[in-house]
Design an enzyme around this catalytic site. Structure first.
Site, short mmCIF file in Angstrom:
data_model
loop_
_atom_site.label_atom_id
_atom_site.label_comp_id
_atom_site.label_asym_id
_atom_site.label_seq_id
_atom_site.Cartn_x
_atom_site.Cartn_y
_atom_site.Cartn_z
N ASP A 38 -56.25 85.78 -22.26
CA ASP A 38 -54.91 85.21 -22.58
C ASP A 38 -54.88 83.76 -22.34
O ASP A 38 -55.60 83.07 -21.51
CB ASP A 38 -53.97 85.71 -21.81
CG ASP A 38 -52.51 85.43 -22.35
OD1 ASP A 38 -52.30 85.42 -23.49
OD2 ASP A 38 -51.28 85.86 -21.66
N HIS A 92 -58.47 79.87 -29.93
CA HIS A 92 -59.22 81.04 -30.39
C HIS A 92 -60.77 81.02 -30.54
O HIS A 92 -61.44 81.59 -30.31
CB HIS A 92 -58.59 81.87 -31.69
CG HIS A 92 -57.11 82.07 -31.28
ND1 HIS A 92 -56.56 82.64 -30.13
CD2 HIS A 92 -56.09 82.05 -32.13
CE1 HIS A 92 -55.35 83.01 -30.43
NE2 HIS A 92 -54.93 82.55 -31.44
N THR A 133 -51.88 95.64 -30.77
CA THR A 133 -50.97 96.30 -31.68
C THR A 133 -49.77 95.47 -31.97
O THR A 133 -49.05 95.56 -32.85
CB THR A 133 -50.75 97.85 -31.34
OG1 THR A 133 -50.23 97.76 -30.19
CG2 THR A 133 -51.77 98.60 -31.59
N ARG A 167 -47.48 88.10 -34.88
CA ARG A 167 -47.59 86.34 -35.14
C ARG A 167 -47.70 86.20 -36.51
O ARG A 167 -47.94 87.06 -37.36
CB ARG A 167 -48.87 86.34 -34.28
CG ARG A 167 -48.83 86.66 -32.73
CD ARG A 167 -50.32 86.23 -32.18
NE ARG A 167 -50.10 86.30 -30.71
CZ ARG A 167 -50.63 85.79 -29.76
NH1 ARG A 167 -51.48 84.91 -30.22
NH2 ARG A 167 -50.70 86.15 -28.67
N LEU A 215 -76.28 96.66 -21.37
CA LEU A 215 -74.66 96.23 -21.20
C LEU A 215 -73.94 96.63 -22.40
O LEU A 215 -74.11 96.68 -23.53
CB LEU A 215 -74.43 94.53 -21.30
CG LEU A 215 -73.08 94.26 -21.22
CD1 LEU A 215 -72.37 94.53 -19.93
CD2 LEU A 215 -73.22 92.59 -21.68
N GLU A 219 -58.81 97.01 -9.92
CA GLU A 219 -58.37 95.89 -9.07
C GLU A 219 -57.95 94.97 -10.29
O GLU A 219 -58.71 94.82 -11.08
CB GLU A 219 -59.46 95.25 -8.26
CG GLU A 219 -60.01 96.22 -7.26
CD GLU A 219 -58.88 96.51 -6.06
OE1 GLU A 219 -57.99 95.59 -5.86
OE2 GLU A 219 -58.70 97.47 -5.78
C1 IPE Z 1 -52.36 90.11 -24.65
O1 IPE Z 1 -52.04 88.89 -24.86
C2 IPE Z 1 -53.19 90.58 -25.96
C3 IPE Z 1 -54.47 90.02 -26.01
C4 IPE Z 1 -55.18 89.17 -25.09
C5 IPE Z 1 -55.42 90.32 -27.14
P1 IPE Z 1 -50.79 88.45 -25.37
O2 IPE Z 1 -50.51 86.90 -25.38
O3 IPE Z 1 -50.49 88.98 -26.80
O4 IPE Z 1 -49.61 89.35 -24.51
P2 IPE Z 1 -48.02 88.85 -24.20
O5 IPE Z 1 -47.38 88.75 -25.44
O6 IPE Z 1 -48.01 87.66 -23.49
O7 IPE Z 1 -47.63 90.11 -23.26
C1 IPE Z 2 -54.93 84.98 -26.24
O1 IPE Z 2 -54.33 83.84 -26.42
C2 IPE Z 2 -55.62 85.77 -27.76
C3 IPE Z 2 -54.79 86.85 -28.47
C4 IPE Z 2 -53.81 87.29 -27.73
C5 IPE Z 2 -55.19 86.93 -29.65
P1 IPE Z 2 -52.94 83.78 -26.97
O2 IPE Z 2 -53.08 83.44 -28.22
O3 IPE Z 2 -51.97 84.80 -26.63
O4 IPE Z 2 -52.38 82.34 -26.11
P2 IPE Z 2 -51.10 82.15 -25.47
O5 IPE Z 2 -50.70 83.22 -24.49
O6 IPE Z 2 -50.22 81.97 -26.60
O7 IPE Z 2 -51.50 80.72 -24.55
MG MG Z 3 -50.87 85.25 -24.68
#
Ligand code: IPE
Ligand code: IPE
Ligand code: MG
Length: 244
Positions: free
Chosen positions: A28, A45, A74, A79, A139, A209
């Protein structure tokens, strides 16, 4: 190794006899990382994919058995279309570029989630990568794409009903999950400071954990993985029993 950016000092603090077998990453913070640099979310990304690559190689070098990566949930269909398309194209590029190295490094790639909704070219590359690496016994790299823990559980229940199974236990239920062949995560790492699972392998993470470093995923590299493992090894996993 020439380009390994990991810190030998940190590595000396890792107890290699007590490594987590399976580490799951909720990757994230890509968007926020990019925004802070005045760049588009998709740049986050792209750099995030480089972190994934670095973590796979470092996990292999450390002797971890399984790594899981939450790449697209899902819920991420909510987005903008352009961002979703870009995430899939980065995933496809990574699979195509790394296939040979997965193969040579004895890694096995598996992809969980509902792949039918993914672009066809990505589906093909996934199938190909799974097929060519299927006999590797090093792995395991498990990538969750269009994955949701609830969808996985509901899917398992529907297949159980279809098979006419009248009663299940934990062992039978596990065999219907997409993760049936891998152990449950010992450690779940979610970057960016958020502290939630966001529908990621909730069933499998019942006793994991949890670790929530502040760094955004594009900055999570070898050193940060070492730190996470050191923190994991300080935890006292009791599984409901009392301290020895
Ligand atoms: C969780 O991240 C999904 C992935 C890392 C693929 P999100 O950024 O989508 O989650 P929320 O919306 O903050 O919960
Ligand atoms: C995680 O980063 C990647 C995916 C969920 C695909 P984010 O795109 O959720 O980045 P933030 O949370 O908006 O910073
Ligand atoms: Mg995010």
């Amino acid at each position: 190794m020439l380009f390994r950016k990991n810190d030998k000092n940190l590595e000396s603090k890792i107890d290699f006899d007590r490594l987590p077998q399976h580490i799951a990453f909720i990757m994230d913070g890509n968007g926020r990382w990019a925004k802070k640099r005045g760049r588009l979310r998709t740049f986050g990304h792209k750099v995030g994919a480089e972190s994934m690559d670095a973590i796979v190689r470092h996990a292999r070098d450390l002797g971890i058995k399984v790594v899981s990566f939450f790449a697209f949930s899902t819920e991420n269909w909510n987005r903008p279309k352009e961002e979703v398309g870009e995430i899939f194209s980065i995933a496809r590029k990574l699979i195509v570029e790394k296939k040979e190295s997965f193969l040579k490094s004895n890694m096995r790639v598996i992809v969980i989630g509902d792949r039918k909704r993914l672009p066809e070219d990505l589906q093909k590359e996934i199938e190909d990568c799974e097929r060519v690496t299927k006999d590797n016994d090093g792995l395991i790299v498990n990538v969750a794409l269009n994955y949701g823990g609830r969808a996985e559980i509901i899917g398992a229940i529907n297949r159980i009903i279809k098979d006419g199974v009248k009663e299940v236990n934990e062992e039978i239920f596990k065999s219907y999950l997409q993760t049936s062949n891998i152990p449950d995560p010992d450690l779940v790492i979610r970057t960016s400071g958020e502290q939630r699972l966001s529908n990621f392998m909730m069933y499998q993470c019942a006793y994991s954990e949890l670790y929530f470093p502040k760094v955004h995923w594009p900055d999570f590299r070898e050193k940060q993985l070492d730190e996470a493992i050191i923190e994991f090894q300080k935890r006292d996993r009791r599984f409901g029993a009392i301290k020895k």
